[in-house]
Design a protein around this motif. Structure first.
Motif, PDB file in Angstrom:
ATOM      1  N   SER A 233       0.888  -1.172   0.000  1.00 41.06           N
ATOM      2  CA  SER A 233       0.000   0.000   0.000  1.00 41.06           C
ATOM      3  C   SER A 233       0.916   1.209   0.000  1.00 41.06           C
ATOM      4  CB  SER A 233      -0.895   0.010   1.230  1.00 41.06           C
ATOM      5  OG  SER A 233      -0.143   0.278   2.385  1.00 41.06           O
ATOM      6  N   GLU A 234       0.478   2.276  -0.663  1.00 46.22           N
ATOM      7  CA  GLU A 234       1.390   3.398  -0.862  1.00 46.22           C
ATOM      8  C   GLU A 234       0.644   4.728  -0.862  1.00 46.22           C
ATOM      9  OE1 GLU A 234       4.781   4.812  -4.083  1.00 46.22           O
ATOM     10  OE2 GLU A 234       3.512   3.125  -4.537  1.00 46.22           O
ATOM     11  N   MET A 291      -0.742  -3.064   6.259  1.00 47.76           N
ATOM     12  CA  MET A 291      -1.628  -3.980   5.544  1.00 47.76           C
ATOM     13  C   MET A 291      -1.201  -5.411   5.816  1.00 47.76           C
ATOM     14  SD  MET A 291      -2.555  -3.795   1.518  1.00 47.76           S
ATOM     15  CE  MET A 291      -0.956  -4.214   0.841  1.00 47.76           C
ATOM     16  N   THR A 292      -2.189  -6.322   5.925  1.00 48.98           N
ATOM     17  CA  THR A 292      -1.844  -7.732   6.098  1.00 48.98           C
ATOM     18  C   THR A 292      -2.787  -8.588   5.280  1.00 48.98           C
ATOM     19  OG1 THR A 292      -1.189  -9.348   7.767  1.00 48.98           O
ATOM     20  CG2 THR A 292      -3.301  -8.318   8.100  1.00 48.98           C
ATOM     21  N   PHE A 293      -2.279  -9.701   4.761  1.00 47.81           N
ATOM     22  CA  PHE A 293      -3.119 -10.651   4.041  1.00 47.81           C
ATOM     23  C   PHE A 293      -3.814 -11.532   5.071  1.00 47.81           C
ATOM     24  CE2 PHE A 293      -3.658 -14.920   2.227  1.00 47.81           C
ATOM     25  CZ  PHE A 293      -4.467 -14.608   1.143  1.00 47.81           C
ATOM     26  N   TYR A 294      -5.139 -11.700   4.917  1.00 44.88           N
ATOM     27  CA  TYR A 294      -5.903 -12.501   5.873  1.00 44.88           C
ATOM     28  C   TYR A 294      -6.500 -13.699   5.165  1.00 44.88           C
ATOM     29  CZ  TYR A 294      -9.038 -13.648   9.738  1.00 44.88           C
ATOM     30  OH  TYR A 294      -9.656 -14.280  10.781  1.00 44.88           O
ATOM     31  N   ASN A 295      -6.353 -14.881   5.773  1.00 39.27           N
ATOM     32  CA  ASN A 295      -6.955 -16.067   5.165  1.00 39.27           C
ATOM     33  C   ASN A 295      -7.222 -17.113   6.228  1.00 39.27           C
ATOM     34  OD1 ASN A 295      -8.036 -17.249   2.931  1.00 39.27           O
ATOM     35  ND2 ASN A 295      -6.162 -18.299   2.314  1.00 39.27           N
ATOM     36  N   HIS A 296      -8.049 -16.758   7.215  1.00 34.52           N
ATOM     37  CA  HIS A 296      -8.312 -17.686   8.310  1.00 34.52           C
ATOM     38  C   HIS A 296      -9.820 -17.890   8.451  1.00 34.52           C
ATOM     39  CE1 HIS A 296      -8.269 -19.485  12.280  1.00 34.52           C
ATOM     40  NE2 HIS A 296      -6.958 -19.629  12.144  1.00 34.52           N
ATOM     41  N   GLY A 309      -5.180  -0.673   7.188  1.00 34.10           N
ATOM     42  CA  GLY A 309      -5.503   0.448   8.060  1.00 34.10           C
ATOM     43  C   GLY A 309      -5.330   1.741   7.285  1.00 34.10           C
ATOM     44  N   THR A 310      -6.174   2.740   7.557  1.00 33.31           N
ATOM     45  CA  THR A 310      -5.970   4.031   6.894  1.00 33.31           C
ATOM     46  C   THR A 310      -5.888   5.142   7.935  1.00 33.31           C
ATOM     47  OG1 THR A 310      -8.272   4.746   6.575  1.00 33.31           O
ATOM     48  CG2 THR A 310      -7.349   3.236   4.920  1.00 33.31           C
ATOM     49  N   LEU A 311      -5.107   6.173   7.608  1.00 29.93           N
ATOM     50  CA  LEU A 311      -4.859   7.277   8.535  1.00 29.93           C
ATOM     51  C   LEU A 311      -5.882   8.388   8.306  1.00 29.93           C
ATOM     52  CD1 LEU A 311      -1.018   7.175   7.982  1.00 29.93           C
ATOM     53  CD2 LEU A 311      -2.180   6.541  10.091  1.00 29.93           C
ATOM     54  N   LYS A 312      -5.930   8.939   7.105  1.00 32.80           N
ATOM     55  CA  LYS A 312      -6.809  10.069   6.827  1.00 32.80           C
ATOM     56  C   LYS A 312      -8.277   9.693   7.032  1.00 32.80           C
ATOM     57  CE  LYS A 312      -7.628  13.571   3.302  1.00 32.80           C
ATOM     58  NZ  LYS A 312      -8.691  13.273   2.337  1.00 32.80           N
ATOM     59  N   THR A 313      -8.687   8.571   6.463  1.00 31.02           N
ATOM     60  CA  THR A 313     -10.089   8.166   6.589  1.00 31.02           C
ATOM     61  C   THR A 313     -10.333   7.289   7.815  1.00 31.02           C
ATOM     62  OG1 THR A 313      -9.614   6.424   4.995  1.00 31.02           O
ATOM     63  CG2 THR A 313     -10.665   8.402   4.145  1.00 31.02           C
ATOM     64  N   ILE A 342      -5.581   4.752  11.967  1.00 28.07           N
ATOM     65  CA  ILE A 342      -5.138   3.369  12.143  1.00 28.07           C
ATOM     66  C   ILE A 342      -3.809   3.184  11.424  1.00 28.07           C
ATOM     67  CG2 ILE A 342      -5.692   0.946  11.674  1.00 28.07           C
ATOM     68  CD1 ILE A 342      -8.550   1.572  12.447  1.00 28.07           C
ATOM     69  N   ARG A 343      -2.803   2.804  12.203  1.00 24.28           N
ATOM     70  CA  ARG A 343      -1.435   2.753  11.688  1.00 24.28           C
ATOM     71  C   ARG A 343      -1.063   1.383  11.139  1.00 24.28           C
ATOM     72  NH1 ARG A 343       1.962   6.401   9.771  1.00 24.28           N
ATOM     73  NH2 ARG A 343       1.239   7.828  11.404  1.00 24.28           N
ATOM     74  N   ASP A 344      -1.490   0.323  11.854  1.00 25.35           N
ATOM     75  CA  ASP A 344      -1.090  -0.998  11.352  1.00 25.35           C
ATOM     76  C   ASP A 344      -2.117  -2.060  11.721  1.00 25.35           C
ATOM     77  OD1 ASP A 344       0.485  -2.699   9.889  1.00 25.35           O
ATOM     78  OD2 ASP A 344       1.893  -3.141  11.501  1.00 25.35           O
ATOM     79  N   VAL A 345      -2.042  -3.175  11.023  1.00 32.36           N
ATOM     80  CA  VAL A 345      -2.941  -4.304  11.264  1.00 32.36           C
ATOM     81  C   VAL A 345      -2.167  -5.590  11.014  1.00 32.36           C
ATOM     82  CG1 VAL A 345      -3.860  -3.888   8.939  1.00 32.36           C
ATOM     83  CG2 VAL A 345      -5.089  -5.419  10.441  1.00 32.36           C
ATOM     84  N   CYS A 346      -2.425  -6.607  11.859  1.00 36.75           N
ATOM     85  CA  CYS A 346      -1.830  -7.921  11.608  1.00 36.75           C
ATOM     86  C   CYS A 346      -2.783  -8.970  12.146  1.00 36.75           C
ATOM     87  CB  CYS A 346      -0.440  -8.047  12.256  1.00 36.75           C
ATOM     88  SG  CYS A 346      -0.457  -8.379  14.020  1.00 36.75           S
ATOM     89  N   SER A 347      -2.524 -10.233  11.838  1.00 34.97           N
ATOM     90  CA  SER A 347      -3.409 -11.273  12.368  1.00 34.97           C
ATOM     91  C   SER A 347      -2.585 -12.379  12.999  1.00 34.97           C
ATOM     92  CB  SER A 347      -4.314 -11.825  11.273  1.00 34.97           C
ATOM     93  OG  SER A 347      -3.571 -12.567  10.355  1.00 34.97           O
ATOM     94  N   GLY A 348      -3.213 -13.083  13.952  1.00 38.92           N
ATOM     95  CA  GLY A 348      -2.522 -14.131  14.706  1.00 38.92           C
ATOM     96  C   GLY A 348      -2.831 -15.509  14.164  1.00 38.92           C
ATOM     97  N   LYS A 349      -2.207 -16.506  14.773  1.00 31.78           N
ATOM     98  CA  LYS A 349      -2.340 -17.890  14.319  1.00 31.78           C
ATOM     99  C   LYS A 349      -3.786 -18.375  14.391  1.00 31.78           C
ATOM    100  CE  LYS A 349      -0.338 -21.141  16.733  1.00 31.78           C
ATOM    101  NZ  LYS A 349       0.730 -21.746  17.524  1.00 31.78           N
TER     102      LYS A 349
END
Ligand code: HEC
Length: 497
Positions: A233-234, A291-296, A309-313, A342-349
């Motif tokens: 994302s950029e 940004m994170t890829f989610y597939n759970h 996650g987005t900052l402005k919106t 929102i600065r970052d997002v990740c997912s767990g096991k």
């Protein structure tokens, strides 16, 4: 006596700073939300942080978090109990500079390495440094600089991730250099690829260069899918924030190209080289971040998606990918303006999603920071709702489909999925002289439509965007045995005029 008491209180403060959390206590639920069916809850995992810039869920089943000012935390994902494992003294924090990316060796049990990236100032010059540490006795030790590149007061990137083949991928910003992103010898505005010791891998596009891909302004999100596809994302300038699919050796066009190749200078640039278009672009901008890829299966509606996650919106966006991972077919927006930036997002096991706020940074939204900021929020399935259930604010919006999907959606009902048509009513597109013939004629037909026999009609498709028209035409010209040459978007734009 007074002296002693002072000493004790300092010691107490130190140990408090080094280890905080609510062992044994339950996390506080603050919201419920629901994508299509699955009821979810939002809990506060950690509060009182100062811009948790990067979240990484490690193979040690802990959440690793950088704070912009220089702290690294290791957090228990169930209790929120956290330990400070490092403070980097020479971090230079300003607006968007500071301690930024973090990633871990994927096999952390055997290779306890942590990779960090931060901005520093030396002899009044600014640098971005990629550094490797070893985790030992609850602290990060043995710092080793892997690579240092030029930095600036902004546009320093930076996210780091490990590729499926065990290489470090480092997304750098253009550091405000006018043509840095296009200069092969400059490491700014690039995705760099290094081995775990900081050497250039022999199979890089140029075996003497760290550069893996070029032409970026300021990447803020970097993630691999389970198919091994790399996405970024950029931040665009005033327009055209982007999501890109990264191909080895490709050029993404900055500063000549912004967003899709829809201006003449962009088409000229793209025709001259290997410039690739984004999967998606936003104008007006949203300021995409981590940004994170989610597939759970925990949240089935979000599988095969990029969570952004987005900052402005101030939102969490779910960008649904097609099966091949080559297009974004749907965008859903959650939490707009609810928790701030929102600065970052990740997912767990176990499929839990973690989101960090960024309300103590240089540019907080109106009314922020609020008490408790910054926070790390945890999103998981819930048994029952205790709050009014939040829904996404633009569910179901189709933003861009590839040629095959467009065909299935707009054409297959008449011409059939295999292009065979219906005898006497809807002509077959397989082996059709019109499909395989003059591009101009075909575009005219699609733009204007045509009355058929017995009152049947080929509808006009002028509402399709130029890139969608290009995709569907090139799909029918290359499917079911058809072998006509590809049509460029430019030809469509010109025919439309
Ligand atoms: C509602 C039904 C319908 C839909 C939907 C439709 N078409 Fe058609 N199409 C027709 C009919 C009827 C004709 C024959 C018109 C005529 O008599 O020339 C036709 C003709 C064509 C032809 C000329 C084929 C030939 O060999 O004569 C092409 C190419 C074509 N359509 C492409 C498309 C594409 C691409 C789409 C989707 C974007 C599409 N059509 C959607 C009904 C449809």
């Amino acid at each position: 006596m007074i002296f002693l008491r002072k000493k004790i209180s300092i010691l107490f403060l130190l140990s408090f700073a080094a280890c905080t959390g609510r062992k044994g206590e339950e996390l506080q639920t603050i919201d419920n939300l629901q994508p299509a069916n699955t009821l979810l809850k939002v809990e506060v995992l950690v509060s009182g942080m100062d811009v948790p810039w990067d979240l990484h869920y490690g193979s040690d089943d802990h959440l690793w978090v950088t704070e912009q000012g220089g702290n690294v935390w290791r957090i228990h994902p169930a209790t929120g109990e956290r330990k400070q494992v490092l403070y980097i003294r020479d971090v230079w924090r300003q607006r968007t500079t500071g301690l930024l990316g973090i990633t871990l060796h994927p096999n952390f049990a055997h290779n306890p390495f942590v990779f960090l990236n931060y901005t520093l100032m030396r002899d009044s010059r600014i640098f971005s440094r990629l550094e490797r540490y070893r985790f030992q006795n609850d602290t990060l030790v043995e710092p080793a600089t892997m690579l240092e590149i030029g930095g600036n007061t902004g546009h320093n990137g930076s996210r780091i991730t490990v590729s499926p083949d065990g290489k470090i991928m480092w997304a750098t910003g253009d550091a405000h250099g006018v043509m840095s992103a296009q200069e092969d010898t400059c490491l700014n505005g690039k995705i760099l690829r290094l081995d775990m010791d900081g050497n250039i891998p022999a199979d890089n596009p140029d075996p003497k260069s760290y550069v893996w891909a070029k032409g970026f302004r300021n990447i803020q999100g970097l993630t691999y899918s389970d198919k091994g596809i790399l996405y970024t994302s950029e931040h665009g300038d005033a327009i055209e924030d982007e999501i890109n699919l990264i191909v080895k050796g490709a050029n993404y066009g900055w500063p000549v190209v912004e967003g899709f190749h829809n201006l003449e200078k962009e088409q000229v640039f793209a025709a001259a080289g290997s410039s690739l278009e984004p999967l998606h672009a936003w104008t007006p901008v949203v300021a995409p971040s981590g940004m994170t890829f989610y597939n759970h299966p925990a949240i089935p509606e979000w599988t095969n998606s990029l969570l952004l996650g987005t900052l402005k919106t101030q939102s969490l966006r779910v960008l649904q990918l097609n099966d091949a991972g080559t297009a974004i077919v749907k965008e859903e927006v959650f939490f707009a303006d609810r928790y701030g930036r929102i600065r970052d997002v990740c997912s767990g096991k176990d499929g839990a999603v973690y989101v960090s706020t960024s309300n103590r940074d240089w540019n907080p939204g109106t009314g922020f920071p609020k008490q408790g900021d910054d926070r790390i929020l945890k999103i998981t399935p819930a048994g029952k709702a205790i709050y009014t259930v939040l829904k996404s604010s633009s569910a179901g919006a189709v933003i861009k489909l590839n040629g095959q999907e467009l065909y299935q959606q707009y054409c297959a009902s008449c011409h059939k999925p295999e292009g065979t048509g219906v005898k006497g009513i809807f002509p077959a597109l397989k082996n059709s002289a019109i499909v395989n013939g003059s591009a101009h004629h075909l575009i005219e037909l699609l733009l204007k439509g045509k009355k058929g026999k017995d009152g049947s009609a080929m509808p006009a498709f002028s509402f399709l965007k130029d890139e969608e028209m290009t995709a569907v035409i090139n799909y029918i010209r290359s499917s079911w045995g058809n072998k006509a040459t590809a049509v460029s978007k430019k030809t469509i734009t010109q025919t439309r005029r």
